[in-house]
Design an enzyme around this catalytic site. Structure first.
Site, short mmCIF file in Angstrom:
data_model
loop_
_atom_site.label_atom_id
_atom_site.label_comp_id
_atom_site.label_asym_id
_atom_site.label_seq_id
_atom_site.Cartn_x
_atom_site.Cartn_y
_atom_site.Cartn_z
N ARG A 12 26.43 8.93 23.01
CA ARG A 12 26.40 10.25 22.36
C ARG A 12 25.31 10.26 21.29
O ARG A 12 24.89 9.21 20.80
CB ARG A 12 27.75 10.54 21.69
CG ARG A 12 28.88 10.69 22.70
CD ARG A 12 30.06 11.45 22.10
NE ARG A 12 30.60 10.79 20.93
CZ ARG A 12 30.95 11.43 19.81
NH1 ARG A 12 30.83 12.72 19.71
NH2 ARG A 12 31.45 10.76 18.78
N ASN A 82 23.44 0.95 16.68
CA ASN A 82 23.35 2.37 16.35
C ASN A 82 24.71 2.95 15.95
O ASN A 82 24.78 3.95 15.25
CB ASN A 82 22.78 3.11 17.57
CG ASN A 82 23.03 4.60 17.52
OD1 ASN A 82 22.35 5.33 16.80
ND2 ASN A 82 24.04 5.07 18.26
N ALA A 83 25.79 2.32 16.39
CA ALA A 83 27.12 2.91 16.18
C ALA A 83 27.40 3.14 14.70
O ALA A 83 27.19 2.24 13.88
CB ALA A 83 28.19 1.98 16.76
N GLY A 84 27.85 4.32 14.38
CA GLY A 84 28.14 4.60 12.97
C GLY A 84 29.04 5.81 12.82
O GLY A 84 29.10 6.67 13.70
N GLN A 141 23.30 9.59 -1.29
CA GLN A 141 23.69 10.95 -0.93
C GLN A 141 25.04 11.30 -1.57
O GLN A 141 25.97 10.49 -1.49
CB GLN A 141 23.79 11.10 0.60
CG GLN A 141 24.39 12.40 1.09
CD GLN A 141 23.64 13.63 0.63
OE1 GLN A 141 22.41 13.62 0.53
NE2 GLN A 141 24.36 14.70 0.31
N GLN A 144 28.60 10.25 -0.22
CA GLN A 144 28.40 9.18 0.78
C GLN A 144 28.21 7.80 0.14
O GLN A 144 27.38 7.01 0.59
CB GLN A 144 27.19 9.50 1.67
CG GLN A 144 27.45 10.60 2.68
CD GLN A 144 26.48 10.55 3.84
OE1 GLN A 144 25.28 10.43 3.64
NE2 GLN A 144 26.99 10.64 5.05
N TYR A 147 28.91 5.39 3.04
CA TYR A 147 27.90 5.43 4.12
C TYR A 147 26.54 4.91 3.60
O TYR A 147 25.86 4.11 4.25
CB TYR A 147 27.78 6.87 4.60
CG TYR A 147 26.86 7.13 5.76
CD1 TYR A 147 27.30 7.00 7.07
CD2 TYR A 147 25.54 7.54 5.55
CE1 TYR A 147 26.46 7.27 8.15
CE2 TYR A 147 24.69 7.81 6.62
CZ TYR A 147 25.15 7.68 7.91
OH TYR A 147 24.31 7.96 8.96
N PRO A 177 16.54 7.38 10.22
CA PRO A 177 16.42 8.79 10.58
C PRO A 177 16.79 9.67 9.39
O PRO A 177 17.66 9.31 8.59
CB PRO A 177 17.46 8.97 11.70
CG PRO A 177 17.83 7.59 12.14
CD PRO A 177 17.63 6.72 10.93
N1 CAA Z 1 24.80 17.63 -4.67
C1 CAA Z 1 25.42 17.99 -5.79
N2 CAA Z 1 26.63 18.57 -5.81
C2 CAA Z 1 27.21 18.80 -4.63
C3 CAA Z 1 26.61 18.45 -3.41
C4 CAA Z 1 25.35 17.86 -3.47
N3 CAA Z 1 24.69 17.50 -2.36
N4 CAA Z 1 27.45 18.80 -2.41
C5 CAA Z 1 28.53 19.33 -2.98
N5 CAA Z 1 28.38 19.35 -4.33
C6 CAA Z 1 29.33 19.84 -5.31
C7 CAA Z 1 29.86 21.21 -4.92
O1 CAA Z 1 28.99 22.22 -5.37
C8 CAA Z 1 31.19 21.22 -5.63
O2 CAA Z 1 30.95 21.47 -7.01
P1 CAA Z 1 32.02 22.31 -7.88
O3 CAA Z 1 33.27 21.47 -7.89
O4 CAA Z 1 31.36 22.40 -9.22
O5 CAA Z 1 32.17 23.59 -7.17
C9 CAA Z 1 31.61 19.78 -5.47
O6 CAA Z 1 30.46 19.01 -5.32
C10 CAA Z 1 32.36 19.61 -4.15
O7 CAA Z 1 33.61 19.43 -4.53
P2 CAA Z 1 34.77 19.67 -3.49
O8 CAA Z 1 36.01 19.28 -4.16
O9 CAA Z 1 34.66 21.03 -2.88
O10 CAA Z 1 34.39 18.60 -2.39
P3 CAA Z 1 35.19 18.25 -1.11
O11 CAA Z 1 36.18 17.22 -1.41
O12 CAA Z 1 35.62 19.49 -0.41
O13 CAA Z 1 34.02 17.56 -0.27
C11 CAA Z 1 31.97 17.44 0.90
C12 CAA Z 1 33.03 18.34 0.32
C13 CAA Z 1 32.58 16.32 1.72
C14 CAA Z 1 31.15 16.82 -0.22
C15 CAA Z 1 31.11 18.36 1.79
O14 CAA Z 1 30.42 19.25 0.95
C16 CAA Z 1 30.09 17.61 2.61
O15 CAA Z 1 30.40 17.16 3.71
N6 CAA Z 1 28.86 17.50 2.13
C17 CAA Z 1 27.78 16.90 2.91
C18 CAA Z 1 27.56 15.47 2.59
C19 CAA Z 1 26.41 15.00 3.44
O16 CAA Z 1 25.28 15.41 3.27
N7 CAA Z 1 26.67 14.13 4.40
C20 CAA Z 1 25.68 13.70 5.31
C21 CAA Z 1 26.28 13.76 6.69
S1 CAA Z 1 25.04 13.57 7.98
C22 CAA Z 1 24.72 11.94 7.97
O17 CAA Z 1 25.28 11.16 7.28
C23 CAA Z 1 23.65 11.48 8.94
C24 CAA Z 1 22.55 10.86 8.23
O18 CAA Z 1 22.41 9.63 8.25
C25 CAA Z 1 21.52 11.69 7.56
#
Ligand code: CAA
Length: 240
Positions: A12, A82-84, A141, A144, A147, A177
């Site tokens: 996948r 690659n698995a993650g 991040q 993360q 991660y 990536p």
């Molecule tokens: N930077 C700064 N602040 C951030 C932020 C960021 N990137 N993302 C969210 N916030 C803040 C929000 O604005 C919110 O602030 P307030 O409380 O002041 O409103 C707070 O953080 C989020 O609090 P929540 O309690 O709502 O958070 P949650 O428990 O619901 O979690 C989350 C939400 C898991 C963080 C969700 O926003 C999310 O999944 N974010 C993406 C994280 C991300 O980028 N992951 C990468 C996945 S892809 C990957 O990993 C592949 C790769 O290798 C590139």
């Protein structure tokens, strides 16, 4: 005879693109998967690439699975770890379980995949190892900590393996990536994803095939002097 390549998480997302690219380039590919039997079966019937089911987080399962691949196809000479998985949460909400799941799969999973194959590579004086890290291992991040720790750890793994394997004809390199259009990135809330895309100078997510082509380059026989390096493929989002 064609070289055997093992791609973990290879049915996948980015892994599937890597499996297909290597198969198209003449490698005999074994793709592993952890749980989604349906996706794996569909992948095999579409591509003809054999799939094997095991949990990379479990050393004994990995060792046994690799033994089966080698009995079926021959010695593994190319590994693409690659698995993650992700278990994203802001640190104050991250549970020990979320920490351990990601460490066990993404980081210990690399050990569990490479370690059983390493002695054979040393004996045969040839090996190609590519670990799929991430932009988030380079820059960190939000949400993360787990991660990013594993993906930064990948870079330490390849730099160390490179030094140990260099005289035995083994190379170990990492690809970082950026955000690629896979299920993992699509699972990020839409608003957050939009804000991420806005930070990518290329103005778009990457394609899995854009990572697969970098793997093909690194595993080639004549890439023998590229060892311990990190290739970033992120649409200019971040420079080391
Ligand atoms: N930077 C700064 N602040 C951030 C932020 C960021 N990137 N993302 C969210 N916030 C803040 C929000 O604005 C919110 O602030 P307030 O409380 O002041 O409103 C707070 O953080 C989020 O609090 P929540 O309690 O709502 O958070 P949650 O428990 O619901 O979690 C989350 C939400 C898991 C963080 C969700 O926003 C999310 O999944 N974010 C993406 C994280 C991300 O980028 N992951 C990468 C996945 S892809 C990957 O990993 C592949 C790769 O290798 C590139």
């Amino acid at each position: 005879m064609s070289r055997v390549a093992l791609v973990t998480g290879g049915s996948r997302g980015i892994g599937a693109a890597i499996s297909k690219e290597l198969a198209a380039s003449g490698y005999t590919v074994a793709a592993t998967y952890a749980g989604n039997d349906e996706a794996a079966a569909a992948f095999t019937s579409e591509t003809g690439i054999k799939t094997y089911k095991w949990n990379v987080a479990d050393y004994d399962e990995s060792k046994a699975g690799i033994g089966k691949v080698e009995a079926d196809l021959g010695p593994v000479e190319v590994i693409v770890a690659n698995a993650g998985i992700t278990r994203d949460a802001p640190f104050h909400k991250m549970t020990p379980e979320q920490w351990h799941q990601v460490i066990d799969t993404n980081l210990t999973g690399v050990f569990n995949t490479v370690h059983p194959i390493w002695p054979g590579m040393r004996e045969r004086k040839f090996g190609r190892i590519v670990v799929i890290s991430s932009i988030n291992g380079q820059k960190g991040q939000f949400a993360q900590v787990n991660y990013a720790a594993t993906k930064a750890g990948d870079l330490g793994i390849v730099k160390s393996l490179a030094q140990e394997g260099a005289r035995a004809g083994i190379t170990a390199n990492a690809i970082c990536p950026g955000y690629i259009g896979t299920d993992m990135v699509m699972a990020v809330p839409e608003k957050v994803r939009e804000s991420i895309i806005a930070q990518i100078p290329a103005g778009r997510l990457g394609e899995p095939e854009e990572i697969a082509r970098a793997v093909k380059f690194l595993v080639a026989d004549d890439a023998s002097f590229i060892n311990g390096s990190t290739i970033s493929a992120n649409g200019a989002q971040f420079f080391v």
